[in-house]
Scaffold this active site. Structure first.
Site, PDB file in Angstrom:
ATOM      1  N   ASN A  41      57.187  48.394  62.840  1.00  0.00           N
ATOM      2  CA  ASN A  41      56.743  48.081  61.477  1.00  0.00           C
ATOM      3  C   ASN A  41      55.723  49.141  61.077  1.00  0.00           C
ATOM      4  O   ASN A  41      54.597  49.131  61.572  1.00  0.00           O
ATOM      5  CB  ASN A  41      56.124  46.675  61.473  1.00  0.00           C
ATOM      6  CG  ASN A  41      55.497  46.335  60.134  1.00  0.00           C
ATOM      7  OD1 ASN A  41      55.700  47.030  59.131  1.00  0.00           O
ATOM      8  ND2 ASN A  41      54.732  45.253  60.112  1.00  0.00           N
TER       9      ASN A  41
ATOM     10  N   LYS B 192      54.370  49.587  58.224  1.00  0.00           N
ATOM     11  CA  LYS B 192      53.383  49.121  57.235  1.00  0.00           C
ATOM     12  C   LYS B 192      53.202  50.159  56.115  1.00  0.00           C
ATOM     13  O   LYS B 192      54.143  50.861  55.772  1.00  0.00           O
ATOM     14  CB  LYS B 192      52.060  48.765  57.924  1.00  0.00           C
ATOM     15  CG  LYS B 192      52.272  47.813  59.098  1.00  0.00           C
ATOM     16  CD  LYS B 192      51.017  47.172  59.601  1.00  0.00           C
ATOM     17  CE  LYS B 192      51.358  46.269  60.793  1.00  0.00           C
ATOM     18  NZ  LYS B 192      50.277  45.437  61.228  1.00  0.00           N
TER      19      LYS B 192
ATOM     20  N   HIS C 196      55.548  38.120  56.925  1.00  0.00           N
ATOM     21  CA  HIS C 196      54.563  38.776  57.795  1.00  0.00           C
ATOM     22  C   HIS C 196      53.168  38.245  57.444  1.00  0.00           C
ATOM     23  O   HIS C 196      52.883  37.980  56.277  1.00  0.00           O
ATOM     24  CB  HIS C 196      54.625  40.302  57.592  1.00  0.00           C
ATOM     25  CG  HIS C 196      53.812  41.033  58.614  1.00  0.00           C
ATOM     26  ND1 HIS C 196      52.445  41.138  58.518  1.00  0.00           N
ATOM     27  CD2 HIS C 196      54.163  41.658  59.762  1.00  0.00           C
ATOM     28  CE1 HIS C 196      51.996  41.807  59.573  1.00  0.00           C
ATOM     29  NE2 HIS C 196      53.019  42.138  60.344  1.00  0.00           N
TER      30      HIS C 196
ATOM     31  N   GLU D 220      50.443  39.603  57.065  1.00  0.00           N
ATOM     32  CA  GLU D 220      49.708  40.374  56.039  1.00  0.00           C
ATOM     33  C   GLU D 220      50.195  40.005  54.641  1.00  0.00           C
ATOM     34  O   GLU D 220      49.421  40.026  53.684  1.00  0.00           O
ATOM     35  CB  GLU D 220      49.844  41.881  56.330  1.00  0.00           C
ATOM     36  CG  GLU D 220      48.988  42.266  57.542  1.00  0.00           C
ATOM     37  CD  GLU D 220      49.465  43.467  58.334  1.00  0.00           C
ATOM     38  OE1 GLU D 220      50.327  44.218  57.855  1.00  0.00           O
ATOM     39  OE2 GLU D 220      48.967  43.638  59.468  1.00  0.00           O
TER      40      GLU D 220
ATOM     41  N   GLU E   3      53.898  36.091  65.956  1.00  0.00           N
ATOM     42  CA  GLU E   3      52.811  37.068  65.854  1.00  0.00           C
ATOM     43  C   GLU E   3      51.496  36.349  65.613  1.00  0.00           C
ATOM     44  O   GLU E   3      51.159  36.042  64.453  1.00  0.00           O
ATOM     45  CB  GLU E   3      53.066  38.009  64.676  1.00  0.00           C
ATOM     46  CG  GLU E   3      54.297  38.852  64.823  1.00  0.00           C
ATOM     47  CD  GLU E   3      54.150  40.145  64.037  1.00  0.00           C
ATOM     48  OE1 GLU E   3      54.108  41.208  64.675  1.00  0.00           O
ATOM     49  OE2 GLU E   3      54.047  40.092  62.803  1.00  0.00           O
TER      50      GLU E   3
ATOM     51  N   GLY F 244      46.926  44.071  64.994  1.00  0.00           N
ATOM     52  CA  GLY F 244      46.068  45.192  64.630  1.00  0.00           C
ATOM     53  C   GLY F 244      44.668  45.103  65.221  1.00  0.00           C
ATOM     54  O   GLY F 244      43.765  45.827  64.824  1.00  0.00           O
TER      55      GLY F 244
ATOM     56  N   SER G 262      49.642  43.768  68.643  1.00  0.00           N
ATOM     57  CA  SER G 262      49.052  44.759  69.545  1.00  0.00           C
ATOM     58  C   SER G 262      49.923  45.090  70.759  1.00  0.00           C
ATOM     59  O   SER G 262      49.417  45.288  71.863  1.00  0.00           O
ATOM     60  CB  SER G 262      47.652  44.326  69.990  1.00  0.00           C
ATOM     61  OG  SER G 262      46.791  44.245  68.872  1.00  0.00           O
TER      62      SER G 262
HETATM   63  P1  PGA Z   1      50.217  45.631  65.571  1.00  0.00           P
HETATM   64  O1  PGA Z   1      51.026  44.972  64.349  1.00  0.00           O
HETATM   65  O2  PGA Z   1      51.217  45.979  66.615  1.00  0.00           O
HETATM   66  O3  PGA Z   1      49.529  46.823  64.987  1.00  0.00           O
HETATM   67  O4  PGA Z   1      49.260  44.591  66.046  1.00  0.00           O
HETATM   68  C1  PGA Z   1      52.067  44.092  64.580  1.00  0.00           C
HETATM   69  C2  PGA Z   1      52.665  43.664  63.282  1.00  0.00           C
HETATM   70  O5  PGA Z   1      51.949  43.604  62.278  1.00  0.00           O
HETATM   71  O6  PGA Z   1      53.866  43.381  63.187  1.00  0.00           O
END
Ligand code: PGA
Length: 249
Positions: free
Chosen positions: A8, A10, A96, A98, A166, A172, A209
């Site tokens: 992803n 982003k 997601h 976010e 997640e 993140g 992560s």
């Molecule tokens: P990350 O993000 O691996 O940077 O923690 C995962 C995600 O948002 O799908």
């Protein structure tokens, strides 16, 4: 069922840096035929990536990070599932954290997005997960179950379903859930899916992560059908290493 590795990206990249990654991954990952590798790009680069993939046989498959719940009409700024399909996209993230957090997407909207993706022939990847406060209050499964119940209300069969667990506190932050925590929640998600869809063929990915240091312990867990990788998917070498570990599983 082959392991899935989903990147992803982003809100990152330029046309050239995105294509640089696609070329690098095509070169390095083509021998990994045991797994499914998907990159979820910002909308505007999807078509350029698709053009590259048509010209260069690649194991990479194309995903988007979101889509509109609407099919067409007066919805300024939206991108529909059929538009994504039209430029070669096969997968799309839905719900997601976010999107839930910064764009106030609730389970009802996410269910409509799931249906919109499904009806257009895309494979939706429903993202679910609890915040730290919810985990500490012992609400993890109640939250995840509500997200599954509502988000998948239009799903009919288990083999249509791809879920990414997640935990919000792991995205993140560099703090990943331990393999035991992942196994526990994945086990509960899988039982819920089996109870509701009568089969265990749905795939459950872990995200939060994921990096080359922790991927192996995640892949050692049989209830992990794949990973959703954010930050480390933008790092070319790290993503290749994660795919290598998935392939060697
Ligand atoms: P990350 O993000 O691996 O940077 O923690 C995962 C995600 O948002 O799908």
């Amino acid at each position: 069922m082959s392991t899935l590795v989903v990147g992803n990206w982003k809100l990152n990249g330029t046309r050239s840096s995105v294509l640089e990654r696609v070329a690098f991954f095509t070169d390095k990952l083509n021998e990994f035929t045991e797994i499914n590798i998907i990159v979820c790009s910002p909308y505007v680069y999807l078509e350029a990536i698709q053009t590259y993939l048509q010209e260069h046989p690649s194991v990479l498959q194309l995903g988007a990070q979101d889509l509109s719940a609407e099919f067409s009409g007066a919805f300024t700024g939206e991108v529909s599932g059929s538009m994504l399909k039209d430029v070669g996209t096969h997968y799309v993230l839905v719900g997601h954290s976010e999107r839930r957090r910064w764009y106030f997407e609730d389970n009802a909207l996410i269910a409509r997005k799931w249906l919109s993706a499904y009806d257009t022939g895309l494979t939706p990847i429903l993202c679910v997960g609890e915040t730290l406060e919810q985990r500490e209050a012992g609400q993890t499964m109640a939250i995840v179950q509500a997200q599954l119940e509502q988000g998948l209300q239009h799903a009919k069969q288990a083999n249509e379903i791809l879920v990414a667990y997640e935990p919000v506190w792991a995205i993140g932050t560099g703090k990943h859930a331990s393999p035991e925590q992942v196994a526990e929640v994945h086990g509960q998600i899988k039982s819920w899916l089996t109870n509701n869809f009568g089969s265990s063929t749905a795939s459950v990915l872990y995200g939060g992560s994921v990096n080359p240091q922790n991927a192996q312990s995640l892949f050692a867990e049989p209830k992990v059908d794949g990973v959703l990788v954010g930050g480390a998917s933008w790092d070319m070498e790290a993503f290749v290493e994660i795919c290598q570990q998935a392939n060697a599983r």
